[in-house]
Write a protein that holds these residues in place. Structure first.
Motif, PDB file in Angstrom:
ATOM      1  N   LYS A 189       0.834  -1.209   0.000  1.00  0.00           N
ATOM      2  CA  LYS A 189       0.000   0.000   0.000  1.00  0.00           C
ATOM      3  C   LYS A 189       0.867   1.258   0.000  1.00  0.00           C
ATOM      4  O   LYS A 189       0.569   2.225  -0.705  1.00  0.00           O
ATOM      5  CB  LYS A 189      -0.923  -0.010   1.213  1.00  0.00           C
ATOM      6  CG  LYS A 189      -1.850   1.178   1.270  1.00  0.00           C
ATOM      7  CD  LYS A 189      -2.721   1.139   2.498  1.00  0.00           C
ATOM      8  CE  LYS A 189      -3.596   2.395   2.529  1.00  0.00           C
ATOM      9  NZ  LYS A 189      -4.349   2.511   3.757  1.00  0.00           N
ATOM     10  N   ASP A 190       1.953   1.263   0.780  1.00  0.00           N
ATOM     11  CA  ASP A 190       2.858   2.420   0.812  1.00  0.00           C
ATOM     12  C   ASP A 190       3.475   2.661  -0.564  1.00  0.00           C
ATOM     13  O   ASP A 190       3.622   3.807  -0.993  1.00  0.00           O
ATOM     14  CB  ASP A 190       3.976   2.208   1.835  1.00  0.00           C
ATOM     15  CG  ASP A 190       3.458   2.131   3.265  1.00  0.00           C
ATOM     16  OD1 ASP A 190       2.381   2.691   3.546  1.00  0.00           O
ATOM     17  OD2 ASP A 190       4.134   1.492   4.092  1.00  0.00           O
TER      18      ASP A 190
ATOM     19  N   ILE B 164       7.592  -2.862 -10.170  1.00  0.00           N
ATOM     20  CA  ILE B 164       8.169  -4.007 -10.874  1.00  0.00           C
ATOM     21  C   ILE B 164       8.655  -4.980  -9.805  1.00  0.00           C
ATOM     22  O   ILE B 164       9.725  -4.797  -9.230  1.00  0.00           O
ATOM     23  CB  ILE B 164       9.369  -3.587 -11.767  1.00  0.00           C
ATOM     24  CG1 ILE B 164       8.989  -2.424 -12.688  1.00  0.00           C
ATOM     25  CG2 ILE B 164       9.895  -4.779 -12.550  1.00  0.00           C
ATOM     26  CD1 ILE B 164       7.982  -2.746 -13.748  1.00  0.00           C
ATOM     27  N   TRP B 165       7.866  -5.989  -9.523  1.00  0.00           N
ATOM     28  CA  TRP B 165       8.184  -6.920  -8.439  1.00  0.00           C
ATOM     29  C   TRP B 165       9.340  -7.836  -8.806  1.00  0.00           C
ATOM     30  O   TRP B 165       9.504  -8.208  -9.970  1.00  0.00           O
ATOM     31  CB  TRP B 165       6.964  -7.768  -8.099  1.00  0.00           C
ATOM     32  CG  TRP B 165       5.832  -6.987  -7.518  1.00  0.00           C
ATOM     33  CD1 TRP B 165       4.685  -6.619  -8.164  1.00  0.00           C
ATOM     34  CD2 TRP B 165       5.733  -6.456  -6.203  1.00  0.00           C
ATOM     35  NE1 TRP B 165       3.872  -5.899  -7.317  1.00  0.00           N
ATOM     36  CE2 TRP B 165       4.496  -5.787  -6.101  1.00  0.00           C
ATOM     37  CE3 TRP B 165       6.571  -6.484  -5.084  1.00  0.00           C
ATOM     38  CZ2 TRP B 165       4.075  -5.150  -4.944  1.00  0.00           C
ATOM     39  CZ3 TRP B 165       6.150  -5.851  -3.932  1.00  0.00           C
ATOM     40  CH2 TRP B 165       4.928  -5.192  -3.859  1.00  0.00           C
ATOM     41  N   ILE B 166      10.130  -8.200  -7.807  1.00  0.00           N
ATOM     42  CA  ILE B 166      11.173  -9.217  -7.957  1.00  0.00           C
ATOM     43  C   ILE B 166      10.536 -10.522  -7.496  1.00  0.00           C
ATOM     44  O   ILE B 166      10.032 -10.607  -6.377  1.00  0.00           O
ATOM     45  CB  ILE B 166      12.409  -8.879  -7.090  1.00  0.00           C
ATOM     46  CG1 ILE B 166      12.940  -7.484  -7.453  1.00  0.00           C
ATOM     47  CG2 ILE B 166      13.491  -9.952  -7.247  1.00  0.00           C
ATOM     48  CD1 ILE B 166      13.928  -6.918  -6.447  1.00  0.00           C
TER      49      ILE B 166
ATOM     50  N   ASP C 263       1.517  -7.997  -0.926  1.00  0.00           N
ATOM     51  CA  ASP C 263       0.467  -8.416   0.015  1.00  0.00           C
ATOM     52  C   ASP C 263       0.343  -9.931   0.103  1.00  0.00           C
ATOM     53  O   ASP C 263       0.091 -10.484   1.174  1.00  0.00           O
ATOM     54  CB  ASP C 263      -0.884  -7.803  -0.373  1.00  0.00           C
ATOM     55  CG  ASP C 263      -0.930  -6.305  -0.075  1.00  0.00           C
ATOM     56  OD1 ASP C 263      -0.083  -5.817   0.714  1.00  0.00           O
ATOM     57  OD2 ASP C 263      -1.809  -5.615  -0.635  1.00  0.00           O
ATOM     58  N   ASP C 264       0.551 -10.626  -1.031  1.00  0.00           N
ATOM     59  CA  ASP C 264       0.429 -12.095  -1.013  1.00  0.00           C
ATOM     60  C   ASP C 264       1.747 -12.788  -0.638  1.00  0.00           C
ATOM     61  O   ASP C 264       1.846 -13.998  -0.652  1.00  0.00           O
ATOM     62  CB  ASP C 264      -0.092 -12.612  -2.351  1.00  0.00           C
ATOM     63  CG  ASP C 264       0.873 -12.363  -3.504  1.00  0.00           C
ATOM     64  OD1 ASP C 264       2.013 -11.872  -3.273  1.00  0.00           O
ATOM     65  OD2 ASP C 264       0.499 -12.651  -4.657  1.00  0.00           O
ATOM     66  N   LYS C 265       2.766 -11.982  -0.310  1.00  0.00           N
ATOM     67  CA  LYS C 265       4.080 -12.481   0.159  1.00  0.00           C
ATOM     68  C   LYS C 265       4.837 -13.330  -0.866  1.00  0.00           C
ATOM     69  O   LYS C 265       5.772 -14.028  -0.529  1.00  0.00           O
ATOM     70  CB  LYS C 265       3.938 -13.298   1.458  1.00  0.00           C
ATOM     71  CG  LYS C 265       3.113 -12.626   2.527  1.00  0.00           C
ATOM     72  CD  LYS C 265       3.980 -12.013   3.578  1.00  0.00           C
ATOM     73  CE  LYS C 265       3.188 -11.530   4.766  1.00  0.00           C
ATOM     74  NZ  LYS C 265       2.665 -10.204   4.690  1.00  0.00           N
ATOM     75  N   SER C 266       4.456 -13.238  -2.131  1.00  0.00           N
ATOM     76  CA  SER C 266       5.100 -14.071  -3.154  1.00  0.00           C
ATOM     77  C   SER C 266       6.229 -13.343  -3.882  1.00  0.00           C
ATOM     78  O   SER C 266       7.012 -13.960  -4.589  1.00  0.00           O
ATOM     79  CB  SER C 266       4.066 -14.537  -4.174  1.00  0.00           C
ATOM     80  OG  SER C 266       3.574 -13.428  -4.918  1.00  0.00           O
TER      81      SER C 266
END
Length: 195
Positions: free
Chosen positions: A7-8, A69-71, A104-107
């Motif tokens: 969210k941040d 851009i998620w790792i 949020d889903d910790k993946s």
């Protein structure tokens, strides 16, 4: 700036928080160009300026955050970043923190480098065995420092930070008495101080 959750990160994009002296957005492409050199430049520039955060995981356009851009796979990136900071920057920067913010889903995650303003600046980047340079943040840009700017930082580092105050030492209302004190709140020893 307090960043701890997805969210941040979304709020940075939603509120269009522009890159500046204290915040730098990076795509998490750790194999692009000379990553080691760029990382050392950016972290030392933050410490030599006012401190700030570098976020590996936000793509920017014209210095505004555009997209997370998620790792997705952890290949020891945090440890690698810590090793680069420790080996490429001379005088070690105290208090640098490399951490993950999980989705949020910790993946998946992004990486944040919290860099404090340094009391022992300037910090030098060892780009290779012959090139050693000093960098600073200027707005949203990391740039090489001029000679006079390096001198200024050395001068600031060698000065104590003194605080003067009054302390009430009387318990009697009709006979007030105060003690004047001088306190060194800096990291450099103050010699020959007087009021």
């Amino acid at each position: 700036m307090d960043l701890n959750s997805e969210k941040d990160l979304d709020n940075l994009i939603k509120n269009k928080i522009q890159e500046d002296t204290n915040i730098d957005y990076k795509s998490p492409d750790f194999s692009k160009g000379d990553f080691n050199k760029e990382l050392a430049k950016d972290v030392s520039a933050m410490a030599n300026s006012d401190g700030g955060i570098i976020i590996y995981g936000i793509r920017e356009k014209n210095h505004f955050p555009e997209e997370i851009i998620w790792i997705e796979k952890d290949e020891g990136y945090c440890e690698r970043i810590e090793q680069i900071i420790g080996s490429k920057i001379f005088r070690k920067i105290e208090g640098v923190r490399v951490r993950k913010i999980l989705s949020d889903d910790k993946s998946k995650f992004i990486i944040v480098i919290d860099t404090p303003k340094s009391d022992i600046a300037p910090h030098q980047v060892h780009e290779d065995s012959k090139q050693r340079r000093y960098y600073k943040r200027h707005g949203s840009i990391t740039e090489q420092m001029e000679h006079y700017e390096i001198e200024d930082l050395f001068f600031k580092r060698k000065r104590p930070t003194l605080k003067i105050g009054l302390r009430n030492v009387s318990q009697e209302r009709d006979k007030p008495a105060f003690e004047i004190y001088l306190e060194n709140i800096g990291k450099v020893v103050a010699e020959q101080t007087y009021i």
